[in-house]
Design a protein around this motif. Structure first.
Motif, PDB file in Angstrom:
ATOM      1  N   TYR A 224       5.081  13.011  -6.205  1.00 16.59           N
ATOM      2  CA  TYR A 224       4.271  14.138  -6.677  1.00 16.59           C
ATOM      3  C   TYR A 224       4.822  14.690  -7.994  1.00 16.59           C
ATOM      4  O   TYR A 224       6.017  14.573  -8.271  1.00 16.59           O
TER       5      TYR A 224
ATOM      6  N   PRO B 290       2.757   8.761  -2.122  1.00 15.25           N
ATOM      7  CA  PRO B 290       3.198   8.589  -3.509  1.00 15.25           C
ATOM      8  C   PRO B 290       4.089   9.741  -3.963  1.00 15.25           C
ATOM      9  O   PRO B 290       4.139  10.796  -3.326  1.00 15.25           O
TER      10      PRO B 290
ATOM     11  N   ALA C 128       2.550   3.876  -8.570  1.00 16.26           N
ATOM     12  CA  ALA C 128       2.111   5.274  -8.528  1.00 16.26           C
ATOM     13  C   ALA C 128       3.012   6.067  -9.460  1.00 16.26           C
ATOM     14  O   ALA C 128       4.213   5.793  -9.564  1.00 16.26           O
TER      15      ALA C 128
ATOM     16  N   CYS D  72       8.738   7.846  -2.448  1.00 21.47           N
ATOM     17  CA  CYS D  72       7.679   6.832  -2.481  1.00 21.47           C
ATOM     18  C   CYS D  72       7.755   6.028  -1.181  1.00 21.47           C
ATOM     19  O   CYS D  72       8.745   5.346  -0.924  1.00 21.47           O
TER      20      CYS D  72
ATOM     21  N   VAL E 158       1.686  -2.791  -6.645  1.00 23.39           N
ATOM     22  CA  VAL E 158       0.981  -1.545  -6.934  1.00 23.39           C
ATOM     23  C   VAL E 158       1.971  -0.574  -7.558  1.00 23.39           C
ATOM     24  O   VAL E 158       3.191  -0.788  -7.503  1.00 23.39           O
TER      25      VAL E 158
ATOM     26  N   ARG F 178       7.481   6.230 -12.625  1.00 22.69           N
ATOM     27  CA  ARG F 178       6.604   5.351 -11.854  1.00 22.69           C
ATOM     28  C   ARG F 178       7.380   4.670 -10.725  1.00 22.69           C
ATOM     29  O   ARG F 178       8.506   4.212 -10.908  1.00 22.69           O
ATOM     30  N   CYS F 179       6.704   4.606  -9.583  1.00 21.03           N
ATOM     31  CA  CYS F 179       7.206   3.857  -8.429  1.00 21.03           C
ATOM     32  C   CYS F 179       6.430   2.541  -8.374  1.00 21.03           C
ATOM     33  O   CYS F 179       5.204   2.544  -8.224  1.00 21.03           O
ATOM     34  N   TYR F 180       7.136   1.406  -8.499  1.00 25.19           N
ATOM     35  CA  TYR F 180       6.513   0.081  -8.409  1.00 25.19           C
ATOM     36  C   TYR F 180       6.887  -0.548  -7.068  1.00 25.19           C
ATOM     37  O   TYR F 180       8.071  -0.604  -6.708  1.00 25.19           O
TER      38      TYR F 180
ATOM     39  N   HIS G  91       0.863  -1.186   0.000  1.00 26.56           N
ATOM     40  CA  HIS G  91       0.000   0.000   0.000  1.00 26.56           C
ATOM     41  C   HIS G  91       0.897   1.233   0.000  1.00 26.56           C
ATOM     42  O   HIS G  91       1.735   1.402   0.900  1.00 26.56           O
ATOM     43  N   ILE G  92       0.760   2.075  -1.015  1.00 28.16           N
ATOM     44  CA  ILE G  92       1.596   3.273  -1.120  1.00 28.16           C
ATOM     45  C   ILE G  92       1.000   4.366  -0.239  1.00 28.16           C
ATOM     46  O   ILE G  92      -0.050   4.927  -0.529  1.00 28.16           O
TER      47      ILE G  92
END
Length: 308
Positions: free
Chosen positions: A183, A181, A268, A197, A266, A256-258, A177-178
Motif C-alpha cells: 500500500y 499488494p 504491484a 506483499c 506479476v 514494486r513487488c515482483y 496472483h498477488i
C-alpha cells in the motif's frame, strides 16, 4: 371446646396425609427424570430432538410423496426413516456422531462426523462437526485450485451446468496472483517503514523488490533496507516484507513487488512519501490524493511477524 379440638385434629391429619402424597409424587417424578435424562455422551450422540421423537416409528415409505432436495452442496443422504433424500451437511456443520439423521443430520460425501479434541484441551464442550477426509489440493477443469475435494465438490454442486471435473490431484500450475499488494505509505524522517506483499502460486513464486529509477534488486548494499520472506499464511503462498529503517527523504519514491515462477510473473507497486518534522507542522500542508495512502503507524510492527 371438644368440637374445636376434633376439627383441629382432623385438619392436622388431612394436612399430614396431603404432605405424604405430595412427597411421594415428587419422589416418583425425580426417579423418572433420573432414568430418562441422558448422560453427556448420549446427549452428544443423540440430541434432544431425537429424545423427544423416540417412540415414534416411521410410517410406510412412499417415494412419490418425497420432496425433491435442491441446492445440496455436499450431496444428498437418506432421511431418518431411510426413505426420502435430503441435503447432507457441509464441512463445518454440526452432525450426529452415531451416523444417524435424527437431529443434526448426516455429513455429505468425503466428510466424516468428528469431535474436535482441541475443544476438550481448552475445557470446552466439543461439538461434533463434519470434517473433510482429505487435505489434498485439487485442480479443477476450470484451471482453479481447490483446497481439498470437499471444496471442489461444493463448487461443482453449486454450478451443475458448468460440468466441472477434476483435472488432477494437487494444485493447478498458474502464474502468481498477488493476494495482498503493498500500500501507499507516508511517514516522517527517522521512522521505520514496511511494505508487504502476499502471493499465491504453484509452483511457488519468488518475490523481488525494486525501486523505480534504480537498476538493482533491493536491499542491495544499503544497510538501512532489508527484505524478509515467509511461507504462508496459506498453503502455496509466500509473503515478503521490505523494511526501511530510519527513513530518509531520499527514500521517497515508487517501490514494486515482483512475483514470478516458471508460468509467468506479476507486479504491484506502492508509493512512499517522506516528510520532515517541519513539513508536518505546516498547517497549510496538504497530502497528495492517493487512494491507498496511509501512515505506516497504521500497520502492525514488524515484531509481530514470524520471519524465517
Amino acid at each position: 371446646m371438644p368440637v374445636s379440638r376434633e376439627i383441629v385434629r382432623m385438619s392436622h391429619s388431612t394436612n399430614s396425609a396431603s404432605s405424604q402424597v405430595t412427597f411421594l409424587l415428587l419422589f416418583l417424578y425425580c426417579d423418572i427424570l433420573s432414568w430418562a435424562l441422558p448422560t453427556a455422551p448420549e446427549y452428544l450422540q443423540r440430541g434432544w430432538q431425537r429424545l423427544l421423537e423416540e417412540g415414534e416409528s416411521c410410517v410406510e415409505c412412499r417415494l412419490e410423496e418425497c420432496p425433491t432436495p435442491r441446492g445440496c452442496l455436499a450431496g444428498v443422504v437418506r432421511d431418518a426413516c431411510d426413505c426420502c433424500w435430503e441435503c447432507a451437511n457441509l464441512e463445518g456443520q454440526i452432525c450426529d456422531l452415531d451416523n444417524t439423521n435424527h437431529f443434526y443430520g448426516k455429513c455429505g460425501d468425503h466428510l466424516e462426523c468428528r469431535l474436535d479434541a482441541g475443544d476438550l484441551q481448552h475445557g470446552e464442550v466439543p461439538e461434533p462437526q463434519c470434517t473433510c477426509l482429505s487435505s489434498q489440493a485439487i485442480c479443477g477443469s476450470d484451471s482453479k485450485t481447490y483446497a481439498q475435494i470437499c471444496k471442489f465438490q461444493e463448487m461443482r454442486n453449486s454450478h451443475p451446468w458448468a460440468d466441472l471435473t477434476m483435472a488432477h490431484e494437487g494444485p493447478c500450475e498458474s502464474e502468481p496472483h498477488i493476494i495482498s499488494p503493498p500500500y501507499d505509505i507516508w511517514n516522517i524522517t527517522g521512522q521505520d517503514v514496511i511494505f508487504g506483499c502476499e502471493v499465491f502460486a504453484y509452483p511457488m513464486a519468488s518475490i523481488e523488490w525494486r525501486k523505480e529509477g534504480l537498476d538493482m534488486l533491493l536491499p542491495g548494499d544499503d544497510p538501512h533496507i532489508s527484505v524478509q520472506f515467509r511461507g504462508g499464511p496459506q498453503k502455496y503462498e509466500v509473503t515478503s516484507w521490505l523494511q526501511i529503517q530510519a527513513v530518509r527523504v531520499t527514500d521517497e519514491g515508487t517501490y514494486r513487488c515482483y512475483a514470478r515462477n516458471k508460468v509467468g510473473q506479476v507486479a504491484a507497486l506502492a508509493n512512499l512519501m517522506v516528510l520532515t518534522p517541519d513539513q508536518l507542522n505546516l498547517t497549510e500542508l496538504v497530502l497528495p490524493k492517493m487512494p491507498n495512502l496511509r501512515r505506516d503507524d497504521d500497520f502492525e510492527s514488524d515484531e509481530s511477524y514470524d520471519y524465517y
